[in-house]
Structure formats: C-alpha cells, structure tokens
Design an enzyme around this catalytic site. Structure first.
Site, PDB file in Angstrom:
ATOM      1  N   ASP A 114      80.578 -58.891   1.538  1.00 61.55           N
ATOM      2  CA  ASP A 114      81.243 -60.453   1.924  1.00 61.55           C
ATOM      3  C   ASP A 114      81.159 -60.560   3.525  1.00 61.55           C
ATOM      4  O   ASP A 114      81.176 -60.012   4.481  1.00 61.55           O
ATOM      5  CB  ASP A 114      82.840 -60.043   1.893  1.00 61.55           C
ATOM      6  N   TYR A 169      78.543 -63.657  -3.498  1.00 58.30           N
ATOM      7  CA  TYR A 169      78.945 -63.074  -4.811  1.00 58.30           C
ATOM      8  C   TYR A 169      79.352 -64.142  -5.472  1.00 58.30           C
ATOM      9  O   TYR A 169      79.141 -64.327  -6.893  1.00 58.30           O
ATOM     10  CB  TYR A 169      80.141 -62.383  -4.352  1.00 58.30           C
TER      11      TYR A 169
HETATM   12  P1  NDP Z   1      83.423 -50.552  -8.628  1.00 55.35           P
HETATM   13  O1  NDP Z   1      82.815 -50.887  -7.394  1.00 55.35           O
HETATM   14  O2  NDP Z   1      84.723 -50.089  -8.830  1.00 55.35           O
HETATM   15  O3  NDP Z   1      82.354 -50.005  -9.520  1.00 55.35           O
HETATM   16  C1  NDP Z   1      81.004 -50.717  -9.579  1.00 55.35           C
HETATM   17  C2  NDP Z   1      79.949 -50.034 -10.393  1.00 55.35           C
HETATM   18  O4  NDP Z   1      78.756 -50.586 -10.366  1.00 55.35           O
HETATM   19  C3  NDP Z   1      79.973 -48.518 -10.067  1.00 55.35           C
HETATM   20  O5  NDP Z   1      79.824 -47.612 -11.337  1.00 55.35           O
HETATM   21  C4  NDP Z   1      78.499 -48.598  -9.297  1.00 55.35           C
HETATM   22  O6  NDP Z   1      77.971 -47.300  -9.503  1.00 55.35           O
HETATM   23  C5  NDP Z   1      78.014 -49.555 -10.280  1.00 55.35           C
HETATM   24  N1  NDP Z   1      76.915 -50.049  -9.466  1.00 55.35           N
HETATM   25  C6  NDP Z   1      76.839 -50.652  -8.324  1.00 55.35           C
HETATM   26  N2  NDP Z   1      75.653 -50.983  -8.000  1.00 55.35           N
HETATM   27  C7  NDP Z   1      74.815 -50.632  -8.801  1.00 55.35           C
HETATM   28  C8  NDP Z   1      73.304 -50.542  -9.189  1.00 55.35           C
HETATM   29  N3  NDP Z   1      72.511 -51.039  -8.239  1.00 55.35           N
HETATM   30  N4  NDP Z   1      72.691 -50.067 -10.270  1.00 55.35           N
HETATM   31  C9  NDP Z   1      73.581 -49.369 -11.170  1.00 55.35           C
HETATM   32  N5  NDP Z   1      75.111 -49.437 -11.018  1.00 55.35           N
HETATM   33  C10 NDP Z   1      75.359 -49.890  -9.810  1.00 55.35           C
HETATM   34  O7  NDP Z   1      83.615 -52.137  -9.306  1.00 55.35           O
HETATM   35  P2  NDP Z   1      84.546 -52.740 -10.262  1.00 55.35           P
HETATM   36  O8  NDP Z   1      84.888 -51.847 -11.442  1.00 55.35           O
HETATM   37  O9  NDP Z   1      85.519 -53.340  -9.512  1.00 55.35           O
HETATM   38  O10 NDP Z   1      83.829 -53.997 -10.907  1.00 55.35           O
HETATM   39  C11 NDP Z   1      83.010 -54.036 -12.133  1.00 55.35           C
HETATM   40  C12 NDP Z   1      82.206 -55.351 -12.199  1.00 55.35           C
HETATM   41  O11 NDP Z   1      83.520 -56.362 -12.284  1.00 55.35           O
HETATM   42  C13 NDP Z   1      81.457 -55.859 -11.152  1.00 55.35           C
HETATM   43  O12 NDP Z   1      80.572 -56.646 -11.617  1.00 55.35           O
HETATM   44  C14 NDP Z   1      82.550 -56.830 -10.310  1.00 55.35           C
HETATM   45  O13 NDP Z   1      81.757 -57.863  -9.687  1.00 55.35           O
HETATM   46  C15 NDP Z   1      83.437 -57.255 -11.531  1.00 55.35           C
HETATM   47  N6  NDP Z   1      84.817 -57.895 -11.120  1.00 55.35           N
HETATM   48  C16 NDP Z   1      85.737 -57.174 -10.358  1.00 55.35           C
HETATM   49  C17 NDP Z   1      86.744 -57.619 -10.052  1.00 55.35           C
HETATM   50  C18 NDP Z   1      87.494 -56.703  -9.715  1.00 55.35           C
HETATM   51  O14 NDP Z   1      88.963 -57.218  -9.433  1.00 55.35           O
HETATM   52  N7  NDP Z   1      87.626 -55.219  -9.489  1.00 55.35           N
HETATM   53  C19 NDP Z   1      87.002 -59.012 -10.280  1.00 55.35           C
HETATM   54  C20 NDP Z   1      85.870 -59.831 -11.043  1.00 55.35           C
HETATM   55  C21 NDP Z   1      84.857 -59.254 -11.110  1.00 55.35           C
HETATM   56  P3  NDP Z   1      78.247 -45.926  -8.868  1.00 55.35           P
HETATM   57  O15 NDP Z   1      79.587 -45.478  -9.253  1.00 55.35           O
HETATM   58  O16 NDP Z   1      77.067 -44.963  -8.817  1.00 55.35           O
HETATM   59  O17 NDP Z   1      78.522 -46.301  -7.202  1.00 55.35           O
END
Ligand code: NDP
Length: 240
Positions: A88, A147
C-alpha cells in the site's frame, strides 16, 4: 479419493479455512504457499493436508507445480485462486515495483493457474474455479491503486472466463470478501481498523470461515448453474 482441489495461499488466513472446508467436502486438497514454510508445515501436520511451495506469480513455477500435482494426485478439478499480497501507498509514493508485485501475485496468478488447469477441466467436463477478489476491487480504497486494480481485474477475468467454461461444465466465480481477521488485516494500523469496523453493519470483522463457506457453496458438484458471479461476503459493508 475425492476430486483434486488446489488452493493457492492455502496454508494461512482465509486460504487455510478454505483448505479445511474443501477437505471436509471430501476433496483431495493441495494447499500452496510461498514464503512461510514454518506455518505451512505446521498446518500440514495438524490437518494432513498436502502442501506445496511455489510462486503463484511465476508462470513457469505454476506449470511445474500443476504437472507435479497431476502426476501425484490426478487432474485438478477445483481451483481456488486465493494467494494475495498488499503493497500500500498513495500513487505519489507507489513505485513501479509495488504495482508489478501486486498485479503479478493477485491477478497474474489467476491467469497462470486458470490457463494451466483449464484444458484438463474441459477434458473432464467438470471444473470449479473460485477467484478471491475484494471489496476494495469493487469500491476502491485510498492507498491501494495497485490492489484495487488487481482485484477489479479478477472480477473481470472471472466473468470472461465463465463464458469460455460454460459449455464444458466449468464454472468460474469470484468472492469479494470484506475485511477479514487475518495477518493481512492485522497489519492495518489499529486506529484505521477501528474506523473500518465502525462502517461494517454486522459490527465485526469477517472470520476466514465466513469466506470458506462461500467457496464450499461455489465449488459443490451440484453448483453447475452458478457461474460468472461475484459473491460479496462483507457484513453489509458494501452492497454492489
Ligand atoms: P494472508 O496474508 O493471511 O495470506 C496470504 C496467503 O497468500 C499466504 O498463504 C501466502 O503464502 C500466500 N501468498 C502470498 N504471495 C504468494 C505467492 N507469490 N505465491 C503463492 N502464495 C502466495 O492473506 P489473507 O488470508 O488475508 O488473504 C487471502 C486472500 O483474500 C488474498 O487474495 C487477499 O487479497 C484476499 N482478501 C483478504 C481480505 C482480508 O480482509 N483479509 C479482504 C479481501 C480480500 P505464505 O504463507 O507462504 O506467505
């Protein structure tokens, strides 16, 4: 053995709840991760869910991962593109690298894995794809030009690909979560978060399981008439 389901970023946060829900629905789940190996291995140990490390933003890495999954478990029938990151800043302070990282990880990963699994789904005459977008891709968010654009792109990709899959038993849908209590949201400064929660009519952050419930519905074998839609799960924060 149930149909094979790949959940990107399936070892933490929202993805973790999705992996568990799909396992409960009798899918053979492979949860991917990229940076946090400790969390992934602990999750696998606790649940028995297979985990696989690869960069969802890297097309060649995705191709190798899909080949490995097909080889070990069979063709992927359920794909949940959940991996996502934020970088961000206001546009004045946003570097090109911050733009590229967010576009490649959130949106590019959807293209990579939809492309790499689509033919096998067509061949099987069955596929369930769910892409995780965001309320911020619907409404826009200050400091998130990258984003919001990537998540908006996910909603467009979903509708276009749904048209391509419809004749072949492949449904393609998106979920637009509101603010969910995960590491991603815990990184938001607490005073900003308090203002966000005050704007959620249900009066709380979402639970990861609230989103997983939507994925279970959209990926069910008998959900074949639901395609091209974006399901908002946001506690009434934004009605779209
Ligand atoms: P987290 O940050 O808790 O988890 C993100 C996950 O994505 C982790 O498992 C991470 O892996 C994985 N990841 C990140 N980069 C890569 C990559 N290059 N290749 C493979 N895996 C990757 O996120 P959230 O659980 O909060 O979010 C999950 C989804 O929901 C996202 O797409 C987010 O944008 C979306 N979202 C979330 C919201 C929220 O309020 N939390 C709201 C709206 C949408 P690792 O564990 O290895 O780091």
């Amino acid at each position: 053995m149930g149909r094979v389901a790949l959940v990107t970023g399936g070892t933490r946060g929202i993805g973790q709840a999705i992996s568990v829900a799909l396992q409960a629905a009798d899918r053979t789940v492979i949860a991917s991760y990229f940076g946090n190996e400790e969390a992934a291995l602990a999750f696998s140990e606790a649940t028995g869910i297979h985990v696989l490390r690869f960069d969802a933003a890297d097309f060649d890495a995705c191709a190798a991962a899909v080949a490995e999954i097909e080889d070990r478990f069979g063709p992927i029938g359920v794909l949940v593109n959940n991996a996502g990151i934020t970088r961000d800043a206001t546009v004045a302070k946003m570097s090109r690298d911050m733009w590229d990282a967010v576009m490649d990880t959130n949106l590019g990963s959807c293209f990579n894995l939809c492309k790499l699994t689509f033919e096998a789904m067509r061949h099987a005459n069955f596929g369930r794809i769910v892409n995780i977008g965001s309320v911020n891709g619907q409404a826009g968010q200050y400091g998130q030009v990258n984003y919001s654009a990537a998540k908006s792109g996910i909603h467009g990709l979903t509708r276009a690909l749904a048209l391509e899959g419809a004749k072949f038993g492949i449904t393609v849908n998106a979920i637009a979560p509101g603010y969910v209590d995960t590491d991603m949201v815990r990184a938001v400064p607490s005073e900003v978060l308090a203002k966000i929660v005050a704007r959620i009519p249900v009066g709380r952050l979402g639970y990861a399981s609230d989103i997983a419930r939507g994925v279970s519905f959209l990926t069910a074998d008998d959900a074949e008439f639901v395609t091209g839609t974006t399901l908002s799960i946001n506690g009434g924060q934004h009605m779209y």
